[in-house]
Enzyme design. Structure first.
Site: not given
Ligand code: GLU
Length: 481
Positions: A251-253, A255
């Site tokens: 997921s976005k966390r 990168g």
């Protein structure tokens, strides 16, 4: 003929996992000379994002995953946007009702909410499953809002064999009477994708493993209609590495995980595609990890797909990307790097030469400003930088002598190209009885202010030109004075 499809919901951006699904689906079709379809699944009207379909289409275009049928392209099975196929689904849902595999449900929102409050895990209690034909007809005639639900078998087991994960079985008693048609007249994903896959002649359903356990419900729909089930190919989960070393769903966390963000960050589409091809698939008998799309088409087979989760490794992607950038020809590199250069390049700089030098030193296009900064302005540095064991420079006297000689020589050189500079400077080494390495080390530090540089002293001087080279040597002589 093998027919596959990519069936994204237009929810805003192209997650790397979705792109991998598109790629594998494309490759499974193309390996067999088959057909690849794009279908837009937009029946969840609340999740629609404007412009999202364009992002999907442009991503497929940039990566070369061209579809044989789909929106814009057309084909014999259109329309390829589900919201334009509403009537088709209602017709098939009614067929199922007539055949006894589905039923009208008139339960109000209030009733369902209460049910949920009483037992959140209990699901629907099948209240309307056995309404009489008369009751149903009366409600329909009165215009009572309805949904259509799938009538699941109450006993027995439903199984299917997935090409990657093997046999998957579910006790029918665990299957909910899921909604096929919603009160707004739109179908649910659970229903319409089955109808579409059948009508579009899809032979291989390729998608993420989050659908693995729902697929028995879909298989039952095929059975109810008397349609042959497709081959299922569920893809392994994509995970990201957490800071503490554990892994969790990518997921976005972790990168940049959308294709667009990666491109903005200076990754090349070819490198991204090559890297994600290997996230869950391993080529058989191949000595290389480098594949262009044609290479992938030839090499890709379903039995190379793994069921273990794949971990997205940004370092590996960066390495891949660097390899792709280094292999670009200079003209192409200059074309691609243009958008990434944010700093002003002064007139003294030979831009072409500079970019040729930097091409093999960067791993993503967005590094360019940082990497070329020392050409544009001499960085601050300490004179200690000149001292170097390997080149036997233990004091500043030799550095000074070398730089004074170099300055005198360079003043008389007019053509600042690499070869001329080299031949002009070489005699200094002989005169001072030092190694070429020692000579060039001193000059390189003076003209770059850095211990490690792309290119040697003469190449750097070729880029920054005569005046700037001499000015930088003067700066060094001041430091040493
Ligand atoms: N629209 C679904 C999604 O984006 C497609 C799943 C499938 O390929 O069947 O997840």
């Amino acid at each position: 003929m093998t027919v596959t499809r990519f069936a994204p919901s237009p929810t805003g951006y192209m997650h790397i996992g979705n792109l991998r699904t598109a790629l594998y689906s494309f490759l499974i079709a193309k390996h067999d000379g088959g057909k690849f379809i794009l279908r837009i699944e937009d029946t969840d009207r609340e999740r629609l994002v404007e412009g999202a379909t364009d992002i999907i289409k442009s991503t497929l275009a940039v990566t070369g995953l061209n579809y044989d049928e789909g929106p814009d392209v057309g084909g014999d099975h259109g329309p390829y946007v589900q919201s334009e196929r509403k009537e088709i689904y209602m017709e098939y849902a009614k067929k199922l009702v007539d055949m006894g595999y589905a039923y009208y449900c008139f339960c109000t929102k209030d009733r369902l909410e209460k049910l949920h409050e009483e037992d959140a895990t209990g699901g629907y209690d099948r209240h309307c499953r056995n309404l009489s034909k008369e009751e149903v007809e009366k409600n329909l005639a009165d215009g009572v809002p309805f949904v259509i639900r799938q009538k699941m078998p109450l006993e027995g087991v439903t199984s299917y064999v997935d090409s990657v994960f093997g046999e998957i079985s579910t006790a029918n008693s665990e299957l909910q009477d899921q909604i096929l048609m919603k009160a707004d007249g739109y179908p649910t994903y659970n229903f319409c994708h089955v109808v579409d896959d059948y009508l579009m002649g899809v032979t291989h359903v390729v998608r993420g493993s989050e659908y693995l356990t729902s697929t028995p419900k879909y298989a039952l729909l095929y059975d109810a209609f008397g349609w042959e089930r497709p081959t299922y190919v569920h893809l392994p989960l994509l995970m990201g590495k957490n800071e503490d070393g554990s892994v969790s769903k990518l997921s976005k966390r972790h990168g940049a995980v959308s294709f667009q963000d990666l491109i903005k960050d200076g990754y090349l589409p070819e490198a991204v595609l090559n890297y994600i091809a290997l996230l869950g698939w391993c080529p058989k008998n191949s000595e290389t990890e480098f594949f262009d799309l044609d290479g992938l088409k030839a090499a890709f087979t379903i039995d190379g797909v793994s069921k273990s989760p794949a971990v997205f490794d940004f370092d590996k992607l960066l390495w891949f990307n660097g390899e792709y950038i280094h292999k670009l020809d200079d003209v192409k590199f200059r074309e691609l790097i243009g958008d990434f250069i944010k700093s002003d390049i002064p007139d003294n700089i030979n831009k072409e030469k500079m970019l040729s030098l930097l091409k093999t030193r960067i791993s993503k296009l967005s590094e360019i400003d940082e990497k070329m900064a020392f050409f544009i302005a001499l960085p601050e540095y300490d004179k200690e930088l000149f001292l170097n064991k390997k080149n036997k420079i233990a004091d500043f006297d030799i550095v000074k002598t070398v730089l004074l000689e170099a300055k005198a020589t360079l003043c008389g050189v007019d053509s600042f190209d690499n070869d001329t500079l080299f031949t002009s400077l070489m005699p200094i080494a002989e005169k001072l009885a030092i190694k070429t390495g020692t000579l060039m080390w001193c000059i390189r530090i003076a003209v770059s202010g850095m211990a490690a540089t792309p290119g040697g002293a003469t190449e750097i001087m070729e880029v920054i030109g005569k005046n700037e080279s001499l000015a930088r040597i003067d700066v060094a002589l001041d430091k040493l004075a």
